[in-house]
Design an enzyme around this catalytic site. Structure first.
Site, short mmCIF file in Angstrom:
data_model
loop_
_atom_site.label_atom_id
_atom_site.label_comp_id
_atom_site.label_asym_id
_atom_site.label_seq_id
_atom_site.Cartn_x
_atom_site.Cartn_y
_atom_site.Cartn_z
CD GLU A 295 6.82 0.94 -4.48
OE1 GLU A 295 6.91 -0.22 -4.91
OE2 GLU A 295 7.80 1.68 -4.31
CG ASN B 224 7.36 4.83 -2.60
OD1 ASN B 224 7.12 5.83 -1.94
ND2 ASN B 224 6.89 3.63 -2.30
NE ARG C 94 4.98 6.08 3.22
CZ ARG C 94 5.27 5.28 2.20
NH1 ARG C 94 6.49 5.25 1.69
NH2 ARG C 94 4.35 4.51 1.68
CE1 TYR D 92 12.02 2.92 -3.21
CE2 TYR D 92 14.22 2.55 -2.38
CZ TYR D 92 12.86 2.62 -2.17
OH TYR D 92 12.35 2.40 -0.91
CD GLU E 286 9.06 3.08 0.14
OE1 GLU E 286 9.85 2.35 -0.50
OE2 GLU E 286 7.95 2.70 0.52
CG HIS F 168 3.77 -0.55 2.77
ND1 HIS F 168 4.48 0.63 2.68
CD2 HIS F 168 4.54 -1.47 2.13
CE1 HIS F 168 5.62 0.42 2.04
NE2 HIS F 168 5.69 -0.87 1.71
C1 NOJ Z 1 9.26 0.00 -2.08
C2 NOJ Z 1 8.38 -0.62 -1.06
O1 NOJ Z 1 7.36 0.27 -0.72
C3 NOJ Z 1 9.11 -1.09 0.19
O2 NOJ Z 1 8.25 -1.91 0.89
C4 NOJ Z 1 10.41 -1.77 -0.18
O3 NOJ Z 1 11.07 -2.25 0.96
C5 NOJ Z 1 11.28 -0.80 -0.93
N1 NOJ Z 1 10.62 -0.41 -2.14
C6 NOJ Z 1 12.65 -1.34 -1.30
O4 NOJ Z 1 12.52 -2.41 -2.17
#
Ligand code: NOJ
Length: 532
Positions: free
Chosen positions: A195, A335, A105, A337, A407, A150
């Site tokens: 995002e 995404n 990606r 995390y 992500e 992005h």
């Molecule tokens: C989400 C973002 O899309 C990406 O650009 C960033 O590096 C990562 N999170 C980690 O923070």
């Protein structure tokens, strides 16, 4: 001493819980991924490309920001050269091929293709750059997944108001049409916006990051509305003008922060928080009724009226717009995390900033889960359990859209080739994905490890690293060296299972720590002044 004891007890607790997740899987199901589950990795244009003004590229807000306010970013870093993927992209393809990734990606830098952002002027060198990258990936059997935006807004568009100007809906649609025309013959999986909630909420509420505009009352919500309409416009153009000929799937990738209630009594608030965080960016597309999530619409109206406004600061959609946005995604991208905890604000609490510390509108405070552990990026507490909960919530809210994790990754600092923590992170999050699939019956398309190579981590510059490959920023070629995690990930991909023997990836990694590293360097580094 007692602090140390506490930390120790905490780590044991976390370890035991993760062990439990692993056992749950081995007992209940299997550690294997189905044959249609795809493994990939990702980067984003500004974070890796460099070549910021090369060959006719126009300026983006990030180019302008890092040059005008160098002190804002750690180490006065800029993305002027970054990983130099503009010149070293073949090395990225090699890195991806070496791991046998099924997809890669990457994103298109808007003013590299359209120097002013407007579709009347196209930059042939930019067009060729992405075209060559796509061809090289396909030649290695790696599917390109392309993000259209992005975060590099062309400066001219920012000067006209950027995402707060309704005209951007059309401008983005025109840009999307250009990239489909150029690449839809070869690219079959698309993401419109990366995002959107980070761009609208985090950036405008914090006032850091390019645009450097801090405006919390209107900008986040105007931006939210226009991003939803821009996404839907890009989807409709694809659907009507390109899909009949080329096929393909398209979606949008929000930051899927999972929100837990502080106590069971806070569940309703947690649900409101989820709607505020993710619902505003998903409900218009995936829900049956469309439009804003009703609970957020209500709170925003009440709060706006209390402030003396005559209407909600969350701008309304017309009936026509609601219909236009409904159903404009072929899969659910996210995404994922991290997880935050929410509780009602108390007297004396500072008015929070969404989505880091709280929300004045929701009268809520956000904080990190006690059980979380950390990499280098403090704002991304590590909390694998949140992945499964987030995925199951999406299924429960919107039905059986297949989910692509676009992500997920671990941040470290310094030079760490033996990145055991990143290996554990990937394993722990993938376990939760398996649990979501096998126990909660969530449909999953695949997983994207962020990031293929180290990259410019926005305000953190180059200090925070997510790469499966380390970049040597002192080398003119920005040499890429595989970390232990890249070997681990290749073993998972090869086995299609989390049941991977340590000998599989440690065997390879021993090369990295020993003198053989030079061999790897030789094999995977281009000569200096690589001709293109
Ligand atoms: C989400 C973002 O899309 C990406 O650009 C960033 O590096 C990562 N999170 C980690 O923070």
């Amino acid at each position: 001493m007692s602090l140390l004891k506490d930390v120790h007890a905490h780590l044991i607790l976390v370890r035991n819980e993760r062990m439990l997740a692993f056992l749950q899987l081995t007992w209940a199901s299997s550690l294997s991924f189905p044959s249609d589950f795809k493994f990939g990795s990702a980067t984003a244009s500004y974070q890796v490309e460099g070549g910021w003004d090369a060959d006719g590229k126009g300026p983006s807000i990030w180019d302008r920001y890092v040059h005008e306010f160098p002190g804002d970013i750690k180490g006065n870093a800029t993305g002027d050269v970054a990983g130099d993927s503009y010149h070293q992209w073949r090395e990225d393809v090699k890195a991806a091929a070496k791991m046998k990734l099924q997809f890669y990606r990457f994103s298109i830098n808007w003013p590299r293709v359209l120097p002013t952002g407007f579709a009347n002027e196209i930059n042939p060198a930019g067009v060729k750059y992405y075209s060559d990258l796509i061809d090289a990936l396909l030649a290695e059997g790696i599917e390109p997944i392309v993000t259209i935006f992005h975060w590099e807004l062309p400066v001219k568009m920012q000067d006209l108001g950027g995402w707060t100007n309704p005209l951007i809906v059309k401008w983005f649609g025109d840009y999307a049409r250009v990239v489909y025309t150029l690449y839809a013959d070869r690219v079959k999986t698309w993401l419109t916006l990366n995002e959107p909630n980070t761009v609208c909420d985090y950036f405008y509420n914090s006032g850091v990051f390019a645009t450097r505009i801090k405006e919390s009352d209107f900008a986040p919500f105007l931006c939210n509305k226009h991003m939803m309409l821009a996404h839907a416009t890009a989807y409709r153009i694809f659907d009507k003008e390109f899909r009949p000929k080329y096929k393909g799937k398209i979606s949008i990738a929000p930051h899927a922060l999972w929100i837990e209630p502080a106590t069971p009594e806070d569940e309703a608030l947690a649900e409101l928080g989820r709607q505020h965080q993710l619902g505003r960016y998903s409900h218009p597309i995936y829900s049956k009724e469309g439009g804003w999530p009703p609970s957020v619409e209500k709170v925003m109206l009440e709060h706006s009226l209390q402030q003396g406004h005559t209407e909600s600061r969350l701008p309304a959609f017309t009936e026509q717009e609601i219909e236009f946005m409904k159903g404009t995604a072929d899969y659910y991208a996210m995404n994922q995390y991290t997880t935050y905890v929410i509780r009602p604000s108390k007297a004396g609490d500072e008015a929070g900033m969404w989505f880091l510390t709280g929300s004045p509108e929701l009268q809520a405070t956000l904080y990190h889960p006690e059980k979380a552990t950390y990499g280098t990026a403090y704002i991304l507490p590590v909390y694998p359990e949140g992945m499964r909960k987030m995925m199951s919530w999406v299924k429960q809210q919107y039905g059986d859209y297949p989910i692509l994790i676009t992500e997920n990754g671990f941040s470290s600092t310094g030079s760490q080739l033996d990145d055991h923590q990143r290996v554990d992170y990937i394993k722990n999050y993938l376990e939760q994905i398996l649990l979501a699939m096998y126990k909660d019956k969530v449909k999953v398309m695949g997983y994207t490890a962020w990031s293929l190579i180290d990259s410019f981590e926005w305000m953190d510059g180059y200090e925070t690293k997510f790469g499966l490959y380390e970049i040597d920023y002192n080398h003119p070629n920005r040499t890429r060296t595989p970390r232990l995690s890249s070997f681990y990930y290749s073993c998972v991909i090869a086995e299609r299972s989390l049941d991977v023997a340590e000998s599989c990836y440690k065997k390879d990694s021993s090369k990295v720590s020993s003198d053989d590293k030079n061999e790897i360097d030789k094999k995977y580094s281009p000569p200096v002044n690589d001709e293109l």
